[in-house]
Design a protein around this motif. Structure first.
Motif, PDB file in Angstrom:
ATOM      1  N   PRO A 301       4.904  -3.995  14.699  1.00 15.08           N
ATOM      2  CA  PRO A 301       5.205  -3.309  13.437  1.00 15.08           C
ATOM      3  C   PRO A 301       6.096  -4.159  12.525  1.00 15.08           C
ATOM      4  O   PRO A 301       6.895  -4.963  12.997  1.00 15.08           O
ATOM      5  CB  PRO A 301       5.913  -2.037  13.888  1.00 15.08           C
ATOM      6  CG  PRO A 301       6.471  -2.363  15.239  1.00 15.08           C
ATOM      7  CD  PRO A 301       5.492  -3.304  15.866  1.00 15.08           C
ATOM      8  N   PRO A 303       9.143  -4.222   9.922  1.00 15.03           N
ATOM      9  CA  PRO A 303      10.282  -3.371   9.545  1.00 15.03           C
ATOM     10  C   PRO A 303      10.126  -2.818   8.135  1.00 15.03           C
ATOM     11  O   PRO A 303       9.756  -3.528   7.197  1.00 15.03           O
ATOM     12  CB  PRO A 303      11.469  -4.330   9.641  1.00 15.03           C
ATOM     13  CG  PRO A 303      11.048  -5.367  10.627  1.00 15.03           C
ATOM     14  CD  PRO A 303       9.580  -5.552  10.388  1.00 15.03           C
ATOM     15  N   GLY A 304      10.393  -1.527   8.012  1.00 13.09           N
ATOM     16  CA  GLY A 304      10.341  -0.885   6.704  1.00 13.09           C
ATOM     17  C   GLY A 304       8.967  -0.374   6.308  1.00 13.09           C
ATOM     18  O   GLY A 304       8.829   0.290   5.281  1.00 13.09           O
ATOM     19  N   ILE A 305       7.960  -0.665   7.109  1.00 14.30           N
ATOM     20  CA  ILE A 305       6.601  -0.193   6.804  1.00 14.30           C
ATOM     21  C   ILE A 305       6.309   1.017   7.671  1.00 14.30           C
ATOM     22  O   ILE A 305       6.249   0.924   8.895  1.00 14.30           O
ATOM     23  CB  ILE A 305       5.554  -1.289   7.051  1.00 14.30           C
ATOM     24  CG1 ILE A 305       5.862  -2.517   6.212  1.00 14.30           C
ATOM     25  CG2 ILE A 305       4.165  -0.749   6.760  1.00 14.30           C
ATOM     26  CD1 ILE A 305       5.837  -2.274   4.718  1.00 14.30           C
ATOM     27  N   ALA A 306       6.118   2.168   7.038  1.00 13.65           N
ATOM     28  CA  ALA A 306       5.909   3.409   7.777  1.00 13.65           C
ATOM     29  C   ALA A 306       4.467   3.880   7.734  1.00 13.65           C
ATOM     30  O   ALA A 306       3.931   4.370   8.728  1.00 13.65           O
ATOM     31  CB  ALA A 306       6.828   4.510   7.235  1.00 13.65           C
ATOM     32  N   GLU A 307       3.834   3.733   6.585  1.00 11.95           N
ATOM     33  CA  GLU A 307       2.465   4.235   6.433  1.00 11.95           C
ATOM     34  C   GLU A 307       1.468   3.125   6.734  1.00 11.95           C
ATOM     35  O   GLU A 307       1.523   2.047   6.131  1.00 11.95           O
ATOM     36  CB  GLU A 307       2.250   4.766   5.010  1.00 11.95           C
ATOM     37  CG  GLU A 307       0.915   5.455   4.816  1.00 11.95           C
ATOM     38  CD  GLU A 307       0.804   6.117   3.453  1.00 11.95           C
ATOM     39  OE1 GLU A 307      -0.315   6.501   3.087  1.00 11.95           O
ATOM     40  OE2 GLU A 307       1.839   6.239   2.769  1.00 11.95           O
ATOM     41  N   LEU A 308       0.560   3.390   7.666  1.00 11.85           N
ATOM     42  CA  LEU A 308      -0.412   2.383   8.094  1.00 11.85           C
ATOM     43  C   LEU A 308      -1.836   2.869   7.808  1.00 11.85           C
ATOM     44  O   LEU A 308      -2.109   4.060   7.902  1.00 11.85           O
ATOM     45  CB  LEU A 308      -0.254   2.104   9.596  1.00 11.85           C
ATOM     46  CG  LEU A 308       1.124   1.601  10.048  1.00 11.85           C
ATOM     47  CD1 LEU A 308       1.151   1.440  11.568  1.00 11.85           C
ATOM     48  CD2 LEU A 308       1.473   0.284   9.369  1.00 11.85           C
ATOM     49  N   ASP A 310      -0.973  -0.811   5.935  1.00 10.62           N
ATOM     50  CA  ASP A 310      -0.252  -1.229   4.742  1.00 10.62           C
ATOM     51  C   ASP A 310      -1.114  -2.223   3.963  1.00 10.62           C
ATOM     52  O   ASP A 310      -1.799  -3.044   4.571  1.00 10.62           O
ATOM     53  CB  ASP A 310       1.071  -1.884   5.155  1.00 10.62           C
ATOM     54  CG  ASP A 310       1.875  -2.336   3.964  1.00 10.62           C
ATOM     55  OD1 ASP A 310       2.458  -1.473   3.289  1.00 10.62           O
ATOM     56  OD2 ASP A 310       1.896  -3.562   3.694  1.00 10.62           O
ATOM     57  N   TYR A 315      -2.050  -3.164   9.945  1.00  8.99           N
ATOM     58  CA  TYR A 315      -1.360  -2.426  11.004  1.00  8.99           C
ATOM     59  C   TYR A 315      -0.191  -3.211  11.585  1.00  8.99           C
ATOM     60  O   TYR A 315       0.481  -2.725  12.492  1.00  8.99           O
ATOM     61  CB  TYR A 315      -2.348  -2.068  12.120  1.00  8.99           C
ATOM     62  CG  TYR A 315      -3.323  -0.990  11.711  1.00  8.99           C
ATOM     63  CD1 TYR A 315      -3.028   0.360  11.888  1.00  8.99           C
ATOM     64  CD2 TYR A 315      -4.547  -1.318  11.119  1.00  8.99           C
ATOM     65  CE1 TYR A 315      -3.914   1.347  11.508  1.00  8.99           C
ATOM     66  CE2 TYR A 315      -5.440  -0.333  10.740  1.00  8.99           C
ATOM     67  CZ  TYR A 315      -5.122   0.993  10.929  1.00  8.99           C
ATOM     68  OH  TYR A 315      -6.008   1.986  10.539  1.00  8.99           O
TER      69      TYR A 315
END
Length: 430
Positions: A301, A303-308, A310, A315
């Protein structure tokens, strides 16, 4: 217009000219070697760790590009076959075609499956024991065969010659693609081939992913810099990006045998193609959908990316060790969502059933009655029975009655006057 998903050559690596000897298959790895040390992705992306399980033996990666040069020792024993679809190369696909981009195919191939120069030294690819297929394509005006047709032919040949993974390091800069590619890419998917595609680069004028990276079912690879941050020049963005891999400060073997630094998602894609080969080698029971599923489910993942997924990273950052060794539940359908077959049905309507022919049962219509015999039309000035009955007769009767009344009245007046005259003048008595 086609653009390679790679930036121009930057600098030649000093002291890396190769010899002509043919090394044994790579079994050693010397991280102290200057070239190996420059391949930072080997450690940062779990590739060396994945090698403890597999180096890609038993798999084939088709490099559909400008051709893999036959001279560099890093490719000795790596290329299992090839072809030319441009009409300007050699039948084995080992003579690079094109102008300034002719080295592109060799750079791409070296990241996927170069075998080093021996003794654990020299440039090594992600899957150094995988076999490579060299399919030379003429880009731009270097071939009289249309680019669209070349790619369709290249995919068919690769599938028919045992490719487990196909790498496409180019973009068209357009979202849509020719219908010829529908059948070609579907042919690859139906034959269980993993297709890896570069996302393209802003530095080359690509602001968003274009075909073939927009084709449902392919795994599109975005690019990051050595620190794992989305590259500003050597990548682009789009909702079809599946995973990201290094696209800056990459090494590549040139047809001359020299190593060069280069940038671009053209390099990120073969890194992922090599990892796909490692998965297929370690898990030969998995189909293409599950190979892709492992790549995206085990990605590190950001960092700071929540919605996949992106639009910059997909992913996450590809992780070779996890992709090969982690426990990942299998899937029964494409983890990327809409398949090409479904897309064709929805948007091309290629497999829509033809409209049925309407064949109603015959209806019997009763015959029309015989037409009445036509009589000559009477003159409008000659009275008919109706006009005599309702017009002429009443009018005559009324007229006669009026005449009779008038005559009777006149006769009565005359009689009164005659009676008065016979009595004489009248007299008044006083």
């Amino acid at each position: 217009m086609k653009r390679f998903a790679a930036a121009a050559l930057a600098v030649v690596v000093a002291g890396t000219l190769v010899g002509a000897a043919t090394p044994a298959p790579p079994v050693a790895d010397d991280p102290a070697d200057g070239v190996r040390a420059a391949e930072y992705w080997l450690d940062q992306y779990g590739i060396r760790e994945a090698w403890n399980t597999t180096r890609g033996a038993g798999t084939r990666i088709a490099i559909i590009d400008t051709g893999i040069a036959s001279g560099p020792v890093e490719f000795a024993g790596a290329v299992a076959g090839g072809t030319d679809v441009s009409g300007v190369g050699t039948p084995d696909g080992r003579t690079p075609v094109g102008g300034t981009d002719r080295a592109h195919g060799s750079w791409v191939a070296s990241l996927a499956g170069a075998r080093g120069t021996g003794d654990g030294r020299g440039m090594i690819g992600v899957a150094p024991e995988a076999e490579l297929l060299s399919v030379s394509v003429g880009f731009g005006g270097t071939s009289s065969v249309s680019f669209i047709q070349q790619i369709a032919d290249a995919i068919h040949w690769s599938v028919d010659n045992g490719a487990d993974v196909i790498n496409l390091s180019f973009t068209t800069n357009t979202l849509d693609w020719d219908e010829t590619w529908d059948e070609a890419f579907q042919y690859a998917f139906e034959n269980d081939v993993v297709v890896i595609v570069a996302a393209g680069n802003r530095g080359s004028g690509t602001n968003r992913v274009g075909a073939p990276a927009t084709i449902p079912g392919v795994l599109t690879v975005g690019g990051v810099d050595p620190s794992g941050v989305a590259s500003q020049e050597a990548s682009t963005q789009g909702i079809t990006i599946g995973v990201s891999a290094p696209s800056e400060r990459l090494l590549g073997v040139s047809p001359s045998g020299q190593l060069v630094w280069w940038d671009g998602t053209s390099g990120a894609a073969p890194l992922v193609a090599g990892i796909a080969a490692l998965i297929r080698s370690a898990h030969p029971e998995l189909d293409a959908d599950n190979v892709i599923n492992r790549l995206i489910k085990t990605a590190s993942p950001v960092p700071g990316i929540a919605e996949l997924p992106d639009p910059l990273y997909g992913y996450g950052l590809v992780n070779a060790s996890a992709a090969v060794n982690a426990q990942v539940a299998t899937v029964d359908e494409s983890p990327l969502g809409l398949t090409l077959e479904e897309w064709i049905r929805l948007y091309r309507r290629a497999d829509a059933a033809p409209a049925p022919e309407i064949t109603p049962a015959p209806v019997e219509v009763p015959p029309l009655p015989d037409a009445e015999e036509r009589t000559a039309e009477a003159s409008p000035f000659v009275p008919t029975g109706d006009t005599l009955l309702y017009g002429t007769v009443p009018l005559v009767a009324g007229t006669l009655a009026a005449i009779m009344i008038s005559l009777g009245f006149t006769a009565a007046v005359r009689r009164i006057r005659s009676a008065r005259a016979s009595r004489g003048p009248s007299r008044t008595i006083i």
